[in-house]
Scaffold this motif. Sequence first.
Motif, PDB file in Angstrom:
ATOM      1  N   VAL A 129       1.038  -1.163  -0.131  1.00 13.86           N
ATOM      2  CA  VAL A 129      -0.041   0.025  -0.017  1.00 13.86           C
ATOM      3  C   VAL A 129       0.969   1.124  -0.033  1.00 13.86           C
ATOM      4  O   VAL A 129       0.688   2.099  -0.713  1.00 13.86           O
ATOM      5  N   ILE A 168       1.324   4.152  -3.148  1.00 10.39           N
ATOM      6  CA  ILE A 168       0.962   5.496  -2.881  1.00 10.39           C
ATOM      7  C   ILE A 168       2.307   6.224  -3.189  1.00 10.39           C
ATOM      8  O   ILE A 168       1.974   7.402  -3.698  1.00 10.39           O
ATOM      9  N   VAL A 181      -5.511  -6.721   3.844  1.00  9.98           N
ATOM     10  CA  VAL A 181      -5.174  -5.319   4.172  1.00  9.98           C
ATOM     11  C   VAL A 181      -5.160  -4.166   3.198  1.00  9.98           C
ATOM     12  O   VAL A 181      -5.300  -3.117   3.505  1.00  9.98           O
ATOM     13  N   PHE A 204      -7.205  -0.412   2.832  1.00 16.64           N
ATOM     14  CA  PHE A 204      -6.649   1.019   2.770  1.00 16.64           C
ATOM     15  C   PHE A 204      -7.143   1.325   1.210  1.00 16.64           C
ATOM     16  O   PHE A 204      -7.031   2.731   0.918  1.00 16.64           O
ATOM     17  N   LEU A 205      -6.969   0.725   0.071  1.00 16.87           N
ATOM     18  CA  LEU A 205      -7.153   1.161  -0.994  1.00 16.87           C
ATOM     19  C   LEU A 205      -8.301   0.858  -1.877  1.00 16.87           C
ATOM     20  O   LEU A 205      -8.464   1.076  -3.032  1.00 16.87           O
ATOM     21  N   ASN A 216     -11.923  -2.360  -4.894  1.00 15.91           N
ATOM     22  CA  ASN A 216     -12.423  -2.685  -6.426  1.00 15.91           C
ATOM     23  C   ASN A 216     -11.281  -3.584  -7.053  1.00 15.91           C
ATOM     24  O   ASN A 216     -10.173  -3.165  -6.564  1.00 15.91           O
ATOM     25  N   ALA A 217     -11.737  -4.219  -8.246  1.00 16.92           N
ATOM     26  CA  ALA A 217     -10.833  -5.029  -9.122  1.00 16.92           C
ATOM     27  C   ALA A 217      -9.787  -3.881  -9.402  1.00 16.92           C
ATOM     28  O   ALA A 217      -9.999  -2.780  -9.681  1.00 16.92           O
ATOM     29  N   ARG A 224     -11.960  -1.838 -14.449  1.00 12.24           N
ATOM     30  CA  ARG A 224     -13.278  -2.009 -14.597  1.00 12.24           C
ATOM     31  C   ARG A 224     -13.674  -2.592 -15.847  1.00 12.24           C
ATOM     32  O   ARG A 224     -13.269  -2.062 -16.877  1.00 12.24           O
ATOM     33  N   ILE A 225     -14.349  -4.003 -15.839  1.00  6.49           N
ATOM     34  CA  ILE A 225     -14.472  -4.485 -17.103  1.00  6.49           C
ATOM     35  C   ILE A 225     -15.844  -4.396 -17.505  1.00  6.49           C
ATOM     36  O   ILE A 225     -16.701  -4.457 -16.840  1.00  6.49           O
ATOM     37  N   PRO A 226     -16.008  -3.839 -18.814  1.00  5.33           N
ATOM     38  CA  PRO A 226     -17.461  -3.933 -19.545  1.00  5.33           C
ATOM     39  C   PRO A 226     -17.952  -5.201 -19.686  1.00  5.33           C
ATOM     40  O   PRO A 226     -17.099  -6.328 -19.748  1.00  5.33           O
ATOM     41  N   PRO A 227     -19.333  -5.559 -19.835  1.00  4.14           N
ATOM     42  CA  PRO A 227     -19.956  -6.896 -19.653  1.00  4.14           C
ATOM     43  C   PRO A 227     -19.255  -7.643 -21.031  1.00  4.14           C
ATOM     44  O   PRO A 227     -19.204  -6.871 -22.195  1.00  4.14           O
ATOM     45  N   PRO A 273      -4.440   3.097 -15.924  1.00  2.76           N
ATOM     46  CA  PRO A 273      -5.608   3.924 -16.611  1.00  2.76           C
ATOM     47  C   PRO A 273      -5.572   3.686 -18.016  1.00  2.76           C
ATOM     48  O   PRO A 273      -6.693   3.621 -18.267  1.00  2.76           O
ATOM     49  N   ASP A 308      -7.127   0.667 -18.714  1.00  2.00           N
ATOM     50  CA  ASP A 308      -8.606   0.571 -18.390  1.00  2.00           C
ATOM     51  C   ASP A 308      -9.420   1.420 -19.505  1.00  2.00           C
ATOM     52  O   ASP A 308     -10.622   1.031 -19.880  1.00  2.00           O
ATOM     53  N   TRP A 309      -8.786   2.495 -20.297  1.00  3.43           N
ATOM     54  CA  TRP A 309      -9.315   3.110 -21.113  1.00  3.43           C
ATOM     55  C   TRP A 309      -9.731   2.014 -22.343  1.00  3.43           C
ATOM     56  O   TRP A 309     -10.604   2.098 -22.954  1.00  3.43           O
ATOM     57  N   HIS A 364     -12.318  -0.154 -22.176  1.00  4.76           N
ATOM     58  CA  HIS A 364     -13.653   0.634 -22.604  1.00  4.76           C
ATOM     59  C   HIS A 364     -13.744   1.236 -24.049  1.00  4.76           C
ATOM     60  O   HIS A 364     -14.331   2.289 -23.984  1.00  4.76           O
TER      61      HIS A 364
END
Lengths: 422, 586
Positions: B60, B64, B228, B232-233, B236-237, B240-243, B315, B318-319, B322
């Motif tokens: 963690v 950070i 742990v 703190f964070l 969430n996985a 984020r995965i669309p269907p 990130p 992630d884009w 999506h």
Amino acid sequence: MLLVLKVAPVSLPAPCERDANHKPASRADRALKLTMSATRYRNSTAGQSRELVLVICALLLVALFSLTGILTRAFHKKQAALAAEWYAKGNVCLAANSPREALDDYRRALIFDPENEPYQLHLAQALAQLGRQEEARAYLLNLLSDRPGDGEVNFELARLAAETGNIDDAVRFYHAAVYGAWESDPVAAQLRARLELSQFLVRHGERTQAEAELMSLAANIPDRDAQLHTQAGDLFQSMGDLSGALSEYRFALKAVPENLTARIGAGMVSFKLGNYSKAIEDLEIAAKADPENKTVATTLETARLAIESDPFSPRLSVREKAQRVSTALSRAIQRADQCSASSKNANAAPLAALAAQAKSQRESIWSERNLLSHPDQLDPAMEMVFKIETAANQTCGEPSSFDVALQLIERKLRAMQEGAPE
Amino acid sequence: MSGAAPTVPAATPPTKASAWATFIARLAGTRRRWVSVFSEDHLFLMLAVLIGIFAGLSVVLFRISIEWIQLLLLGPAVHPSVTRVLLAPTLAGLVVALLVIHVFPRVRGSGVNQTKAAVYVFDGYVPFSTVIGKFITCAIAIGSGQSLGPEDPSLQIGAGIASRLGRSLKLSREKIRLIAPVGAAAGLAAAFNAPISAVLFVIEEVIGNWSGGVLGAIVLAAVSSVVVMRQFLGTNALFRIPPFRLEHSSELLAYAVLGIVGGGASVLLLQAIAGIRPRLRRLPRWTEYFQPALAGLLIGLIGIRVPQVMGAGYPIIDWALHDQFTWNMLLLLAACKIVATSLSFVSGTPGGMFAPTLFIGAMLGGAVGGVEHLFFHQLTGTVGAFALVGMGTLFAGFLRVPITSVFMVIEVSGSYSAILPVMISNTIAYLISRQFQQTSLFDLLARQDGMILPSVEEQRERVLLRVEDAMPERDGAAATPEEMFADAIRRAGVTSELCFLAGGPVGWRVYRRVTKSDEAKADEGVTSEASPFLYLDLPLEDALQIMADWPVLPVISRVNAQSLEGVLAHADIMRAFREVGSIEPS
């Protein structure tokens, strides 16, 4: 000794070993040092008991937990502040119709707060505004998987489906939006969704479904919502349901009498329904409010002419009727003359023949004086007017307001003759 | 029976000192009982939880630190200014080089290999300075935009913490050797927020087998570190995965194509590292001060046009998931990331390859999906779906962990719906990578660093010889037990004293002709001993252990213990090993 033997393979020359001059033994030395330090360490910690080590670990854990907690909180706070800052910038850009800049801002906001659903929704809206429907759709579907009953997400998905012409998906998502959960002002939002659904169905010729949706919409619009009543009226009108449209316009005018759109709508619908006096009433108000509106002015003039020129209006004296027929006949002959003179159309000759016939009759039995004394000739004279107007419509261009008024009079007469309701 | 009754001594009030003495004695007694009940195995399991907590907290803090340094050096904008993009990785590269050369020389290289070395070479010893060094240097490098990831350092941080705790608690040598993988699993699990993948990775790549002794500890450590970390964070996985949709099984072909492309890209990346890294290491030592800075400068130059390739790039993945990029942009990102990652890694900048692998895989997958959509409009899988499968594909092809790669995709997506495409694509990529690049990444790096660590991949694929492979074929008609035994005796080179063997209700026995010295003990000149026996499917290594000093042993059927399938001689086993060459040192 055993340990030393174990590291011996480390010093073997590997396929990718450096050249011979470049410290060939250094790696082996390092490994040896590492092993020796392992041995030294084992000896140095021999005096400590396990209990003591566990106590130290517990203390360390407390300290580390506290430190991590403080740092994480500070970090999250910073992230949240940055996310909010970029989100606000994005909103400003989106409001200023700069979706490209807004997109970057929302993306940045989402880097700092990836799970924030309003951010994702706004990002999707920015993407949709940029015409990147598939990308917007991907974000929205992701949101939908988390919040399947969310009205706003369904609404945005419905809009995307509507834009791409996917009727099934659009209807499905619109319905989900209508019956979905909205965070603020759910009634207005649901009505807005149903209105858009109705507009979409009307555009795609799904008349039966559109009617059902519109009826449901009209039944649920609050009395005070003049704008929504007006929009519903427009939709009813575009579907050809004039009574329904008039009713919605009246509701809107009751709530806000100054609503010009509703006033114009009511006037136009009344005009189409043949209720010229009501039409004149509304259109006069509209024309005062918007003197530049040519459609209103023309319709108003036509409505007035349709009333003033109608020889079949009840309670007219024979003189008035004769005057109106004579005026109509003169106008029809004039139009036919102008039309046949300027047109090289094949219909021009029959039109000229009709005009010649009308002229000769006007000289003899359809003069104003003769009509006064022979009221039985009023109807044949008007029939001739209608024939000429019909023929002129096929030959010539745009009719004048008076000509339109004559056509409206004919339509009204035929409807009365057929016994159809006015 | 008269006499005075025995006197009972009057109870004296306990003094303060004696009360304390009693208390301490009780405490000591409790401790002794506790110690006797609490075996080292129990301590090891408890320690696994402790390791998990420490590793989770460290990861963690590590994550950070990376984020904070990134904010500090590159700023919060999507497109940082040119000055920042060029200066941050270059200057950070210089700082990192100084730290690596003068303060933390052991932080170079792969954390996976260092953990393996701890298991196989250094008796579980991972210096704690490596933990500190990895933390600082990797945070600076990744935060400044070097194209590396935080997972491999997290793994090593976990292993280092575990090693330190194990040594402090004076575990036995056997346990200490196993403790580094426990910490490695904890570190990786916290970094990925994926405990199953972390456990599988450590089993698949570091330990190489499902050893019951360590599996429980690894699972406990992974779970506690993730708990742990999530505290703190967040829960969430990672993505984020669309269907995910797969409407027709013929679409699997599209994913098979992705497997082929992914396999090719894996080979390309592996060969780039295999080719460039040793050359750079042969350069004069003074260049090591500038290699990370130069790599940083080149990455900065790429970053001016394509800033997405800088840093770990989560990130951006992630884009891509999506559908945020067109196929040609995805291809450009994949190509630039391959170059940037190769530069960062071969320059000796500390950092991991997991995140860049996921990045390249996602971009490549998305690009393949985009191109396929151009030709086959009916494909239901979105570009994002291909990006998701692509992540696993490159993971399987490049890191050569086929099972972990499948579970990793499932875990980061939180959905099983992509399982079939992932399995197909990953298998193809793995096979292509195996075909065209014999040595896996970790083995390659270990050899480049001058170590010959056991190759888990080779172990996995080694042919396992069984008793039936060593037993010579015989003529069925002549195969009576006596003949088989006689043959085996001859092959074993024993001629005199062994006589015959027989089964029966008491088990298998070997009858021995008695020599003169033993005559007194014998009955009618023959003695017999109960013998062990073998099964046809028994691995030869096990057979060899059972055989010990016996020159021959009966091979019997598992369904009928009285039925003799054959007789195996020691010489048969040696011949079988010799034929496959597995007794040669690798």
